[in-house]
Every structure is written in C-alpha cells, then in structure tokens.
Design an enzyme around this catalytic site. Structure first.
Site, mmCIF file in Angstrom:
data_model
loop_
_atom_site.group_PDB
_atom_site.id
_atom_site.type_symbol
_atom_site.label_atom_id
_atom_site.label_comp_id
_atom_site.label_asym_id
_atom_site.label_seq_id
_atom_site.Cartn_x
_atom_site.Cartn_y
_atom_site.Cartn_z
ATOM 1 N N MET A 30 0.536 -1.328 -0.282
ATOM 2 C CA MET A 30 0.134 -0.065 -0.041
ATOM 3 C C MET A 30 1.042 1.292 -0.014
ATOM 4 S SD MET A 30 -3.349 -1.359 1.689
ATOM 5 C CE MET A 30 -2.299 -0.794 3.423
ATOM 6 N N GLY A 31 2.213 1.351 -0.415
ATOM 7 C CA GLY A 31 3.152 2.447 -0.800
ATOM 8 C C GLY A 31 3.812 2.708 1.016
ATOM 9 N N GLY A 36 11.058 -3.272 5.197
ATOM 10 C CA GLY A 36 10.053 -4.205 5.651
ATOM 11 C C GLY A 36 9.550 -4.338 4.228
ATOM 12 N N HIS A 37 9.485 -3.532 3.406
ATOM 13 C CA HIS A 37 9.209 -3.880 2.582
ATOM 14 C C HIS A 37 10.381 -4.097 1.264
ATOM 15 C CE1 HIS A 37 5.406 -0.563 3.282
ATOM 16 N NE2 HIS A 37 4.885 -1.372 3.287
ATOM 17 N N GLN A 148 5.879 -12.144 6.822
ATOM 18 C CA GLN A 148 5.306 -12.654 7.811
ATOM 19 C C GLN A 148 4.627 -12.019 9.414
ATOM 20 O OE1 GLN A 148 4.950 -15.488 8.470
ATOM 21 N NE2 GLN A 148 4.699 -15.482 10.695
ATOM 22 N N LYS A 149 4.949 -10.320 9.030
ATOM 23 C CA LYS A 149 5.028 -9.017 10.364
ATOM 24 C C LYS A 149 3.041 -9.107 9.595
ATOM 25 C CE LYS A 149 3.396 -5.098 11.395
ATOM 26 N NZ LYS A 149 2.376 -4.699 10.343
ATOM 27 N N ASP A 150 2.301 -9.830 9.135
ATOM 28 C CA ASP A 150 0.862 -10.109 8.586
ATOM 29 C C ASP A 150 0.286 -11.319 8.664
ATOM 30 O OD1 ASP A 150 -0.153 -6.744 8.877
ATOM 31 O OD2 ASP A 150 1.889 -6.912 7.289
ATOM 32 N N SER A 185 6.559 -0.454 10.416
ATOM 33 C CA SER A 185 5.318 -0.536 9.559
ATOM 34 C C SER A 185 4.613 1.274 8.881
ATOM 35 C CB SER A 185 4.054 -0.657 10.778
ATOM 36 O OG SER A 185 2.780 -0.045 10.257
ATOM 37 N N ARG A 187 2.135 2.463 9.766
ATOM 38 C CA ARG A 187 1.666 3.000 10.564
ATOM 39 C C ARG A 187 2.083 3.998 12.180
ATOM 40 N NH1 ARG A 187 -2.701 -0.282 8.880
ATOM 41 N NH2 ARG A 187 -4.632 0.766 7.998
HETATM 42 P P1 AMP Z 1 1.342 -2.806 3.175
HETATM 43 O O1 AMP Z 1 1.790 -1.538 2.553
HETATM 44 O O2 AMP Z 1 1.537 -2.658 5.224
HETATM 45 O O3 AMP Z 1 0.290 -3.463 2.853
HETATM 46 O O4 AMP Z 1 2.630 -3.947 3.453
HETATM 47 C C1 AMP Z 1 2.678 -4.486 2.228
HETATM 48 C C2 AMP Z 1 3.273 -6.623 2.542
HETATM 49 O O5 AMP Z 1 4.835 -6.096 3.237
HETATM 50 C C3 AMP Z 1 2.840 -7.127 2.821
HETATM 51 O O6 AMP Z 1 3.754 -8.286 2.238
HETATM 52 C C4 AMP Z 1 3.459 -6.884 4.895
HETATM 53 O O7 AMP Z 1 3.133 -8.155 4.924
HETATM 54 C C5 AMP Z 1 4.467 -6.727 4.660
HETATM 55 N N1 AMP Z 1 5.379 -5.483 5.574
HETATM 56 C C6 AMP Z 1 5.104 -4.980 5.928
HETATM 57 N N2 AMP Z 1 5.714 -4.094 7.185
HETATM 58 C C7 AMP Z 1 6.415 -5.211 7.030
HETATM 59 C C8 AMP Z 1 8.168 -6.021 8.448
HETATM 60 N N3 AMP Z 1 8.069 -4.711 8.952
HETATM 61 N N4 AMP Z 1 8.753 -7.472 7.291
HETATM 62 C C9 AMP Z 1 8.326 -7.817 6.649
HETATM 63 N N5 AMP Z 1 7.524 -7.541 6.041
HETATM 64 C C10 AMP Z 1 6.826 -6.522 6.122
#
Ligand code: AMP
Length: 283
Positions: A30-31, A36-37, A148-150, A185, A187
């Site tokens: 989601m940008g 992590g991304h 794995q975070k989610d 995150s 957030r």
């Molecule tokens: P999001 O942008 O929050 O929807 O996350 C996109 C992808 O990045 C999802 O598969 C999340 O699980 C992964 N993600 C988010 N935060 C982390 C993190 N701290 N470490 C590893 N992967 C992450």
C-alpha cells in the site's frame, strides 16, 4: 522508475515478460515503503527476471472509521526506494480503475477471515483477498512476496491461492524490525515520541513468550498472562488480543508442543499495531 497506471499496460508488460520466458515477481504493497517492504523487493529481485511492486491503498480493506483517508501516501519516495531495491516498475492503479461503480465481486476465505484481526476489522480480509486476487489476475506473477509481519494475511492469501488453483507461488519473508524490536510499519509514523517508545513493549512481550517456552513453560494461558502484564505496564498501550495459535489453522493452542505463532494486536493512542513471532518447543 517506470510507473504504470493502466491495468491494460500492466497486463501487456507482464505478458511480454512471460513471452520472453522471464520469471515474474510481484510485491503487493500500500506504499509508504520502508525497509520491511524493501526486503521483499530485494528478495524478488534475486529470484526473478522482472519485478513489479504494486502500490495501491485498497479502500475496501478499511473499515468506515479506519485510516483510509489519512493513510500515508508518497509515490515519489516510493519510486526512489523501489529503484534502489531493484524493482523494474511500480503498478499504481487508481481507485476507479480497480473498482468501477457497482463493483460487486469479492473473494473471501471463510473462517480464517473472521477470527483474530478479522473479528476486530469486519470485512478487512475480504478486502485484502479481493485486491490480491485482482492483482494476481492483472500482473500474473510466478511468485508473490508477503511479510510474516501480517501473519494472518499471509495464511489467508496462501489458502486462497491454493484453493482457487492460482498459478502463483506465495513466499512469506521474515519481519524486519527497528533497533528496539518494533516491527516496521507504515503506521509507526502516526506515533508520537512517547507512544513510539512505549511501542517497544510489543517485541519485549513476544520475546518474553519465547523465553518462557525456552524455560519449559508451555502452558499458553500462563504465557499470555505474563505477556499481558508486561504490555499493560505501558499506559498508552491498549491490548486488543494476545494469543498463541496453530500457525496454519490460527486456532488457539492450550499447550505448545511444537511450532506455535504468538500473535498480538494493540492500540497505542489511536494507532492499531500488530506483531507476532514464531516459536518452537522442539527448537
Ligand atoms: P502493506 O504496505 O502494509 O500492505 O505491506 C505490504 C507487504 O509488506 C505485506 O506483505 C506486509 O506483510 C509486508 N510488510 C510490512 N511490514 C513489514 C515488515 N516490517 N517486515 C517484513 N514485511 C513487512
């Protein structure tokens, strides 16, 4: 960095890549990208010949009182980071092209979508699986990368892809953390200084669970109680759930006899944060 807004254009690019026998990797996001991304993108780069990152703040996975409108958006910074991490292009569709008016088709993994975070965020996982299914249909990746975070999301997406015979391999990569252990995150940016420092208790609680198991305490009610006591020592942190579950079914465990997933969700100020850790009694 190439930014593709059109679904047709994205489809065409992926079709060409497949025609050239390239392996196609997709990282759905989601940008507001962070390390992590980037770890997902870097892994996708190593394992594929064409790497696409989708950036789409998916409206249908947010509840009416959630942060859809204020969710951080920064395409310029995301494009720079994607470039550095080795992506070939960003897929950045607009809301109207993804959900035409009257959109009525959804994908839902029943059961798993209604527990834990799904119970607290009704409709959330239905929104996630619908958008991930759409992204898979548009980008047609050989492999898609998730964090794995989610953890619940990863289990649900794997089940969806398997049960709907989607020709994609789902890879789930480890959680990337800040120095004090807080899971990265998008957030986290909402937290003020006090909340940010209190947030370190989440990883401390997960580590406590691991330590207790090492010391042969495998009764989950004791582990959860000790974790809650620690988290509650920070006044800004309000627990939504703390639990120990089976890593596949996500059903609660009474005793840890092998692998188990320790999961938590909290609110700090108005910010909802989740985290988890995998433990193994036999490790
Ligand atoms: P999001 O942008 O929050 O929807 O996350 C996109 C992808 O990045 C999802 O598969 C999340 O699980 C992964 N993600 C988010 N935060 C982390 C993190 N701290 N470490 C590893 N992967 C992450």
């Amino acid at each position: 960095m190439k930014i593709i807004r059109g679904i047709k254009e994205m489809r065409e690019l992926s079709r060409k890549a497949h025609e050239e026998k390239k392996r196609v990797g997709l990282v759905p996001t989601m940008g507001a990208l962070h390390k992590g991304h980037l770890s997902l993108i870097q892994r996708a780069r190593k394992e594929n010949d064409a790497v696409f990152v989708s950036v789409f703040v998916n409206p249908i996975q947010f509840g009416p009182k959630e942060d859809y409108r204020r969710y951080p958006r920064n395409l310029k910074a995301d494009a720079r980071l994607c470039g550095q991490a080795g992506a070939d292009a960003i897929f950045f569709p607009d809301e109207r092209s993804m959900y035409s008016s009257g959109h009525g088709t959804h994908v839902c993994v029943e059961g798993l979508s209604d527990i834990l975070c799904g119970k607290l965020r009704p409709g959330h996982f239905k929104g996630v699986t619908t958008v991930v299914a759409k992204l898979f249909n548009i980008v047609d990746p050989d492999t898609a990368y998730f964090g794995q975070k989610d953890a619940q999301q990863a289990v649900i997406v794997k089940k969806m892809a398997g049960e709907l015979n989607m020709p994609v391999t789902i890879k789930v990569l480890p959680t990337v953390r800040e120095k004090d252990g807080l899971a990265m995150s998008s957030r986290n940016a909402y937290l003020n200084d006090r909340e940010r420092s209190d947030a370190a208790v989440l990883f401390q609680a997960l580590t406590l669970a691991k330590d207790l198991l090492k010391r042969r305490f495998n009764d989950t009610s004791l582990i959860v109680r000790k974790m809650k006591e620690l988290i509650n020592s920070k006044r800004s942190v309000k627990i939504q759930y703390v639990c120990v579950v089976d890593p596949r079914s996500l059903r609660p465990l009474h005793k840890i006899t092998g692998k188990a997933l320790v999961m938590l969700a909290v609110k700090i100020g108005g910010v909802r944060l989740i985290d988890n850790i995998m433990v193994n009694r036999n490790a």
